[in-house]
Design a protein around this motif. Structure first.
Motif, PDB file in Angstrom:
ATOM      1  N   ARG A  59      51.802  39.212  38.916  1.00  0.00           N
ATOM      2  CA  ARG A  59      50.737  39.477  39.434  1.00  0.00           C
ATOM      3  C   ARG A  59      50.206  41.124  39.197  1.00  0.00           C
ATOM      4  N   GLY A  60      49.032  41.269  39.273  1.00  0.00           N
ATOM      5  CA  GLY A  60      48.866  42.874  38.655  1.00  0.00           C
ATOM      6  C   GLY A  60      47.337  42.931  38.295  1.00  0.00           C
ATOM      7  N   ILE A  61      46.997  44.155  37.925  1.00  0.00           N
ATOM      8  CA  ILE A  61      45.691  44.789  37.440  1.00  0.00           C
ATOM      9  C   ILE A  61      46.029  44.753  35.846  1.00  0.00           C
ATOM     10  N   LEU A  62      44.794  44.850  35.329  1.00  0.00           N
ATOM     11  CA  LEU A  62      44.795  44.770  33.572  1.00  0.00           C
ATOM     12  C   LEU A  62      44.552  46.256  33.104  1.00  0.00           C
ATOM     13  N   LYS A  63      45.195  46.454  31.743  1.00  0.00           N
ATOM     14  CA  LYS A  63      44.989  47.659  31.125  1.00  0.00           C
ATOM     15  C   LYS A  63      44.598  47.320  29.693  1.00  0.00           C
ATOM     16  N   ASP A 156      39.475  46.991  35.707  1.00  0.00           N
ATOM     17  CA  ASP A 156      39.264  47.565  36.998  1.00  0.00           C
ATOM     18  C   ASP A 156      40.047  47.136  38.043  1.00  0.00           C
ATOM     19  N   ASN A 157      39.756  47.174  39.268  1.00  0.00           N
ATOM     20  CA  ASN A 157      40.955  46.954  40.270  1.00  0.00           C
ATOM     21  C   ASN A 157      41.097  45.591  40.779  1.00  0.00           C
ATOM     22  N   THR A 158      40.516  44.739  39.913  1.00  0.00           N
ATOM     23  CA  THR A 158      40.592  43.253  40.345  1.00  0.00           C
ATOM     24  C   THR A 158      41.967  43.088  40.174  1.00  0.00           C
ATOM     25  N   ASP A 187      41.821  35.271  38.575  1.00  0.00           N
ATOM     26  CA  ASP A 187      41.818  36.122  39.573  1.00  0.00           C
ATOM     27  C   ASP A 187      42.200  35.501  41.018  1.00  0.00           C
ATOM     28  N   LYS A 188      42.480  36.236  41.823  1.00  0.00           N
ATOM     29  CA  LYS A 188      43.032  36.006  43.265  1.00  0.00           C
ATOM     30  C   LYS A 188      42.321  34.981  43.876  1.00  0.00           C
ATOM     31  N   SER A 189      41.318  35.056  43.979  1.00  0.00           N
ATOM     32  CA  SER A 189      40.307  34.140  44.817  1.00  0.00           C
ATOM     33  C   SER A 189      40.403  32.809  44.047  1.00  0.00           C
ATOM     34  N   PHE A 190      40.189  32.540  42.843  1.00  0.00           N
ATOM     35  CA  PHE A 190      40.223  31.441  42.156  1.00  0.00           C
ATOM     36  C   PHE A 190      41.630  30.609  42.297  1.00  0.00           C
ATOM     37  N   TYR A 191      42.726  31.457  42.161  1.00  0.00           N
ATOM     38  CA  TYR A 191      43.913  31.034  42.150  1.00  0.00           C
ATOM     39  C   TYR A 191      44.185  30.123  43.524  1.00  0.00           C
ATOM     40  N   GLU A 192      44.008  31.255  44.661  1.00  0.00           N
ATOM     41  CA  GLU A 192      43.883  30.262  46.051  1.00  0.00           C
ATOM     42  C   GLU A 192      43.049  29.242  46.398  1.00  0.00           C
ATOM     43  N   PHE A 193      41.869  29.293  45.677  1.00  0.00           N
ATOM     44  CA  PHE A 193      41.034  28.027  45.705  1.00  0.00           C
ATOM     45  C   PHE A 193      41.722  26.767  45.171  1.00  0.00           C
TER      46      PHE A 193
END
Length: 227
Positions: A59-63, A156-158, A187-193
């Protein structure tokens, strides 16, 4: 067809109707019951500095390393999921069923990137990665029945959840690639859904059906004893 079913039910004894409801409930429960968990769902999230080998979830943000252009807005991004939708009914004949937006073509494309948590970062070899996100969404309506949609991976900070297989590249560094198991970023919301909300709703439906079946069984037993 509906009239035949109605006449059949009228001719049946009430206990026969309950029997058919019982069988139908059991079949429906079998359809809705929880399937074998997906490996992504059961795998624990690992910190990047603990990664070694095998199938992992992080889990993390992208570079970013490089950028590509998205197909609709031509935004410079790390990657995108692009879908073409049509507003239509399901099925070949399309005689019945309500109309809704249905996906008939989709593609994911990404350049290599890093994912980073509070312990470090690791390179993602993005070839064959599946991008399943709801963030950074843009739409382009082509007509009343055709719609193009893109969702972007941006630096970004997603927060994202990524699963893939660890390897050691030619330089001796670890990176995550497409292996035998799923190689996907969400993304976190899609994973939780996908892994929390949908199974929860299915379980509620399953419990209700079990309760209904038990009630029917007791009612049938009661009728057989006291009638």
């Amino acid at each position: 067809m509906e009239l035949i079913i109605l006449l059949t039910l009228i001719s049946l004894d009430f206990s026969d109707v309950l029997f058919f409801l019982l069988i139908g409930g059991m079949i429906l429960y079998g359809v809705l019951k929880k399937k074998k968990p997906n490996p992504i769902e059961t795998l624990e999230v690992s910190k990047i500095n603990t990664l070694f080998k095998g199938f992992v979830k992080i889990r993390g943000i992208l570079k970013s390393i490089n950028h590509i252009k998205s197909p609709i807005t031509e935004t410079k991004c790390i990657g995108y999921n692009y879908s073409q939708l049509s507003y239509r009914t399901a099925g070949v004949r399309r005689v019945r069923g309500s109309k809704k937006w249905r996906t008939y073509r989709t593609e994911s494309k990404s350049t290599d990137f890093y994912i980073q948590d509070d312990t470090g970062r690791i390179k993602i070899n993005a070839k064959y990665i599946s991008i399943q996100v709801n963030v950074n969404r843009s739409e382009k309506k082509l007509s009343k029945t055709l719609l193009d949609v893109e969702n972007l991976l941006l630096e970004d900070n997603t927060e994202y959840i990524l699963s893939g297989t660890i390897i050691k590249n030619g330089d001796g560094n670890l990176e995550i690639v497409k292996g035998e198991k799923d190689f996907v970023i969400m993304d976190k919301s899609f994973y939780e859904f996908v892994y929390k909300d949908i199974p929860f709703m299915k379980n509620k439906a399953g419990f209700f059906i079990v309760f209904l079946v038990i009630c029917i069984i007791f009612f049938v037993v009661y009728k057989s004893i006291f009638n």
